[in-house]
Motif scaffolding. Structure first.
Motif, PDB file in Angstrom:
ATOM      1  N   GLY A  42       1.234  -1.322  -0.265  1.00 17.40           N
ATOM      2  CA  GLY A  42       0.505  -0.069   0.378  1.00 17.40           C
ATOM      3  C   GLY A  42       1.026   0.758  -0.139  1.00 17.40           C
ATOM      4  N   GLU A  43       1.994   1.137   1.061  1.00 19.39           N
ATOM      5  CA  GLU A  43       2.681   2.409   0.876  1.00 19.39           C
ATOM      6  C   GLU A  43       3.093   2.215  -0.787  1.00 19.39           C
ATOM      7  N   ALA A  44       4.367   1.309  -0.855  1.00 17.02           N
ATOM      8  CA  ALA A  44       5.030   1.290  -2.071  1.00 17.02           C
ATOM      9  C   ALA A  44       3.874   2.024  -3.622  1.00 17.02           C
ATOM     10  N   VAL A  45       2.418   1.592  -3.327  1.00 13.26           N
ATOM     11  CA  VAL A  45       1.697   2.137  -4.667  1.00 13.26           C
ATOM     12  C   VAL A  45       1.663   3.961  -5.205  1.00 13.26           C
ATOM     13  N   ALA A  46       1.267   3.922  -3.361  1.00 13.18           N
ATOM     14  CA  ALA A  46       1.206   5.535  -3.534  1.00 13.18           C
ATOM     15  C   ALA A  46       2.293   6.022  -3.520  1.00 13.18           C
ATOM     16  N   ALA A  47       3.256   5.763  -3.432  1.00 14.24           N
ATOM     17  CA  ALA A  47       4.482   6.132  -4.044  1.00 14.24           C
ATOM     18  C   ALA A  47       4.892   6.711  -5.363  1.00 14.24           C
ATOM     19  N   VAL A  48       4.632   5.310  -6.400  1.00 15.10           N
ATOM     20  CA  VAL A  48       4.640   5.002  -7.720  1.00 15.10           C
ATOM     21  C   VAL A  48       3.501   6.013  -7.825  1.00 15.10           C
ATOM     22  N   GLY A  49       2.648   6.107  -7.383  1.00 12.98           N
ATOM     23  CA  GLY A  49       1.455   6.882  -7.925  1.00 12.98           C
ATOM     24  C   GLY A  49       1.860   8.688  -7.986  1.00 12.98           C
ATOM     25  N   THR A  50       2.689   8.748  -7.143  1.00 10.67           N
ATOM     26  CA  THR A  50       3.751  10.166  -6.626  1.00 10.67           C
ATOM     27  C   THR A  50       4.190  10.114  -8.060  1.00 10.67           C
ATOM     28  N   SER A  51       4.925   9.251  -7.776  1.00 20.27           N
ATOM     29  CA  SER A  51       6.032   9.301  -9.202  1.00 20.27           C
ATOM     30  C   SER A  51       5.758   9.354 -10.273  1.00 20.27           C
ATOM     31  N   ARG A  52       4.399   8.820 -10.610  1.00 18.12           N
ATOM     32  CA  ARG A  52       4.505   7.936 -12.126  1.00 18.12           C
ATOM     33  C   ARG A  52       2.753   8.586 -12.630  1.00 18.12           C
ATOM     34  N   GLY A  53       2.129   9.856 -12.870  1.00 18.40           N
ATOM     35  CA  GLY A  53       1.704  10.412 -13.353  1.00 18.40           C
ATOM     36  C   GLY A  53       0.405   9.464 -13.674  1.00 18.40           C
ATOM     37  N   ASP A  54       1.085   8.040 -14.726  1.00 15.78           N
ATOM     38  CA  ASP A  54       0.075   7.362 -15.099  1.00 15.78           C
ATOM     39  C   ASP A  54      -0.250   6.122 -14.657  1.00 15.78           C
ATOM     40  N   VAL A  55      -0.278   6.142 -13.681  1.00 13.44           N
ATOM     41  CA  VAL A  55      -1.039   5.468 -12.745  1.00 13.44           C
ATOM     42  C   VAL A  55      -2.241   5.291 -11.724  1.00 13.44           C
ATOM     43  N   VAL A  56      -2.560   3.855 -11.866  1.00 12.20           N
ATOM     44  CA  VAL A  56      -4.070   4.506 -11.719  1.00 12.20           C
ATOM     45  C   VAL A  56      -4.206   3.365 -10.857  1.00 12.20           C
ATOM     46  N   ALA A  57      -4.860   3.106  -9.584  1.00 15.58           N
ATOM     47  CA  ALA A  57      -5.573   2.094  -8.822  1.00 15.58           C
ATOM     48  C   ALA A  57      -7.001   1.298  -8.915  1.00 15.58           C
ATOM     49  N   LEU A  58      -7.430   0.740  -9.074  1.00 10.31           N
ATOM     50  CA  LEU A  58      -8.805  -0.159  -8.906  1.00 10.31           C
ATOM     51  C   LEU A  58      -8.920  -1.254  -8.157  1.00 10.31           C
ATOM     52  N   ASP A  59     -10.127  -0.875  -7.180  1.00 12.58           N
ATOM     53  CA  ASP A  59     -10.129  -1.881  -5.597  1.00 12.58           C
ATOM     54  C   ASP A  59     -11.660  -2.209  -5.932  1.00 12.58           C
ATOM     55  N   GLY A  60     -11.489  -3.601  -5.423  1.00 16.57           N
ATOM     56  CA  GLY A  60     -12.981  -4.861  -5.539  1.00 16.57           C
ATOM     57  C   GLY A  60     -13.164  -4.623  -4.246  1.00 16.57           C
ATOM     58  N   GLU A  61     -13.782  -2.940  -2.898  1.00 15.99           N
ATOM     59  CA  GLU A  61     -14.543  -2.474  -2.502  1.00 15.99           C
ATOM     60  C   GLU A  61     -14.033  -3.440  -0.991  1.00 15.99           C
ATOM     61  N   VAL A  62     -12.107  -4.168  -1.602  1.00 16.14           N
ATOM     62  CA  VAL A  62     -11.389  -4.342   0.306  1.00 16.14           C
ATOM     63  C   VAL A  62     -10.714  -3.484   0.066  1.00 16.14           C
ATOM     64  N   GLY A  63     -10.328  -2.204  -0.467  1.00 17.14           N
ATOM     65  CA  GLY A  63      -8.965  -1.273  -0.423  1.00 17.14           C
ATOM     66  C   GLY A  63      -8.490  -0.771   0.999  1.00 17.14           C
ATOM     67  N   ASP A  64      -9.378  -1.179   2.077  1.00 23.36           N
ATOM     68  CA  ASP A  64      -8.978  -1.387   3.159  1.00 23.36           C
ATOM     69  C   ASP A  64      -8.254  -2.368   3.704  1.00 23.36           C
TER      70      ASP A  64
ATOM     71  N   THR B 195      -6.935  -4.835   1.722  1.00 26.68           N
ATOM     72  CA  THR B 195      -5.118  -5.473   0.534  1.00 26.68           C
ATOM     73  C   THR B 195      -4.582  -3.814   0.424  1.00 26.68           C
ATOM     74  N   ARG B 196      -4.511  -2.655   1.395  1.00 25.90           N
ATOM     75  CA  ARG B 196      -3.830  -1.673   1.431  1.00 25.90           C
ATOM     76  C   ARG B 196      -3.662  -0.517   0.700  1.00 25.90           C
ATOM     77  N   LEU B 197      -5.158  -0.831  -0.215  1.00 24.00           N
ATOM     78  CA  LEU B 197      -4.966   0.719  -1.656  1.00 24.00           C
ATOM     79  C   LEU B 197      -5.279   1.373  -0.956  1.00 24.00           C
ATOM     80  N   GLU B 198      -5.750   1.740  -0.290  1.00 23.37           N
ATOM     81  CA  GLU B 198      -6.862   2.548   0.582  1.00 23.37           C
ATOM     82  C   GLU B 198      -5.416   3.538   0.606  1.00 23.37           C
ATOM     83  N   TYR B 199      -3.924   2.727   0.402  1.00 27.32           N
ATOM     84  CA  TYR B 199      -3.339   4.575   0.960  1.00 27.32           C
ATOM     85  C   TYR B 199      -3.176   5.462  -0.732  1.00 27.32           C
ATOM     86  N   PHE B 200      -3.530   4.390  -1.630  1.00 26.00           N
ATOM     87  CA  PHE B 200      -3.094   4.982  -2.979  1.00 26.00           C
ATOM     88  C   PHE B 200      -4.455   6.000  -3.182  1.00 26.00           C
TER      89      PHE B 200
END
Length: 612
Positions: A311-333, A335-340
């Motif tokens: 979760g922390e890493a994908v948020a950092a990748v999103g900061t570095s790369r403006g082309d990154v998007v995140a898609l959640d299946g209602e379990v982001g809390d 999977t930690r995708l909620e950090y993004f």
């Protein structure tokens, strides 16, 4: 184009569909013939596309969800001047770009279709990218067959599109009444489709799919509808225009028996050239990179769940790369995708418990140049496996993250345990499968996925695992790490993820018993580090694989594959989850499955026959 010209164009598309299937000796001309008028009017008066610049950001997108109607699609390309008549007649032959079902070998095909029920879900992803990411006016048109309206994935897409108010999305449903083995569920009951689709907040239009004027008006109405997607529900005749096949059962998927007679009945060969409208000049408002990549750093000795590190890493990748998007299946809390989401809410998309639409939307978004990270529980990707399989055929670049893998999740029980995911993802063509054991390794591999082509899968763990590596350690895809090694090693323990700490603990105990053991962290399950495994086999002659996964298709099979080149195979013991788990603590689960340190020690003792 005038309606008389469009009528002639429809006949040309029918003739060319018949000719292509006749040349191949196979194909689906009757399914193509029913939708020919629908496509003639679309390309003649409404589609905006530059065939010389398929990557133009203002282009519309045309998806043939009924991919078996590929003769019609290729006939459209011929009429637009994109392919020649000679190439049209190479349909379904070795070396031809015109495959039995469309694939992106053709630059104007965004996604592979043919597994029915997938086109509209892909279209949702494309429309979302255009509307919420690129902020361009390009439209997405999806041709759907009435048979595939029985697929649940279609209704996931209808609901998502209505919820997101995708006014730039139009579904064109070819209701020709006949499926492969007979009539479809609702036959020509257009209102049965319309009622259901309107329930998902779509605008619906019911028409005669062979009335050129009605088709033209319907497309115009779709273009002028604001705040809702539009479904054009068209009553058509399968095999339209040829009496021997029109609206007759048993004609599906077969070339016409007398193509020359059929062509004559359709008015003969035509060579109309269609001046397709060009796209508007647009500039997508794509965010630029905001700075260099700054991954999270974790201290060796700490205990951190790899899902947290992801979760922390994908948020950092999103900061570095403006082309990154995140898609959640209602379990982001979980999977930690909620950090993004907290860092980049404008590039975060929620698809709720609809895993087919979740994966399909990511495939659609990547066609427009976005880099998607898709996360849910590892077990739940099985619902979308066909979409993952088709994504590989689409040559899609897709990053999948499966959390809560294996028996190590503990008390939730077997319904939540991903125990087949490594096998399923290893079987996908050209895939990359990664299973990190600690937080710094997870962070590095999360970033590496964004640079890796094809389908990438990262398996994460629910509970905390010890941080073994410093933040500066590098983890190339296709590599491994040797964590214990001496010249006197008598056995090699091969582990990944949660079993790596168990293997290290086992190695320490075995050393006390004068059984030195090498330990390999095989974090890259595919491609596998065959060189390291072969070196270990030569040095020790014995391998034990230990995995929190069923024995079929996982880590053990990946190791065995390293020895299929004819060289001697070492003595091998494979520890895996062979029983049906029940609810228990994580430690109890590992013990009951026979994949904890005790089980590894026992297997090593038996394999080597005691101290030297």
């Amino acid at each position: 184009m005038r309606h008389e010209q469009l009528s002639e164009l429809g006949q040309q598309l029918r003739v060319d569909s018949v000719r292509a299937a006749a040349a191949a000796g196979s194909g689906h001309p009757t399914s193509s013939m029913s939708a020919a008028d629908l496509m003639a009017v679309l390309m003649g008066n409404h589609l905006r596309y530059d065939f010389e610049k398929p990557d133009h950001p203002g282009n519309d997108h045309l998806v043939f969800s009924k991919g078996h109607a590929s003769p019609l699609l290729y006939s459209v390309y011929k009429a637009a001047g994109a392919i020649s008549d000679e190439e049209l007649l190479t349909f379904r032959t070795l070396g031809s770009r015109l495959e039995g079902h469309p694939t992106p070998r053709l630059p104007w095909v965004d996604v592979a279709t043919g597994s029915l029920g997938q086109g509209l879900p892909y279209g949702v992803g494309m429309a979302l990218a255009a509307q919420r990411l690129d902020h361009v006016a390009g439209r997405v048109w999806v041709l759907i067959g009435d048979s595939e309206m029985a697929e649940g994935s279609e209704w996931e897409a209808f609901e998502q599109a209505g919820f997101d108010r995708l006014e730039n999305l139009t579904a064109v449903i070819d209701v020709n009444r006949l499926g492969q083995r007979g009539p479809t569920r609702h036959a020509w009951d257009l209102d049965a489709y319309a009622r259901r689709i309107r329930a998902f907040d779509w605008h619906t239009i019911e028409i005669d799919g062979h009335d050129i004027a009605a088709i033209d008006r319907a497309y115009g109405e779709a273009l002028s509808t604001i705040g809702r997607p539009t479904a054009i529900i068209a009553r058509t005749l399968k095999g339209r225009g040829v009496a021997s096949v029109e609206n007759r059962e048993g004609m599906h998927g077969k070339p016409l028996k007398d193509p020359e007679e059929a062509i004559a009945e359709l008015g003969g060969i035509r060579n109309l050239a269609v001046p397709v409208l060009g796209p508007p000049t647009v500039t997508p408002t794509r965010p630029t990179s905001e700075g260099p990549l700054s991954l999270p750093r974790f201290n060796p000795g700490d205990t951190v769940p790899t899902r947290d590190a992801f979760g922390e890493a994908v948020a950092a990748v999103g900061t570095s790369r403006g082309d990154v998007v995140a898609l959640d299946g209602e379990v982001g809390d979980s999977t930690r995708l909620e950090y993004f989401q907290k860092e980049h809410p404008e590039r975060y998309f929620e698809f709720y418990i609809a895993e087919q639409q979740l994966v399909a939307a990511a495939v659609g978004m990547q066609t427009r140049g976005w880099t998607p990270y898709v996360a849910t529980f590892a077990a739940f990707f099985t619902r979308a496996h066909d979409f993952i399989r088709m994504a590989a055929i689409s040559r899609a670049d897709l990053n999948l993250i499966g959390s809560h893998a294996g028996v190590a999740i503990g008390e939730d029980g077997p319904s939540q345990m991903g125990l087949e995911d490594l096998a399923a993802l290893r079987a996908v063509h050209g895939s990359t499968v990664l299973y990190p054991c600690d937080a710094n390794q997870t962070a590095q591999l999360t970033a590496a996925m964004a640079r890796e082509p094809g389908i990438c899968y990262l398996r994460t763990t629910r509970g905390g695992t010890p941080v073994l590596y410093p933040p500066t350690e590098e983890f190339p895809i296709g590599g491994s790490k040797v964590l214990r090694a001496t010249e006197d090693d008598r056995v090699t323990l091969v582990a990944a993820g949660v079993t790596v700490p168990e293997a290290l603990a086992a190695a320490d105990r075995l050393a006390e018993e004068s059984i030195p053991a090498r330990v390999i962290d095989l974090y890259s399950v595919k491609p596998v580090d065959a060189g390291a495994l072969r070196t270990a086999a030569e040095a020790t002659g014995r391998l034990i694989t230990v995995e929190d996964h069923h024995p079929e298709g996982g880590l053990g099979d990946a190791v065995v594959d390293a020895f299929t080149d004819g060289r001697p195979v070492p003595r091998l013991v494979r520890l895996a989850v062979r029983t049906m788990p029940v609810s228990a603590t994580p430690a109890e689960q590992l013990r009951e499955a026979g994949i904890d340190a005790d089980a590894i020690v026992a297997a090593a003792r038996e394999l080597v026959g005691g101290p030297a």
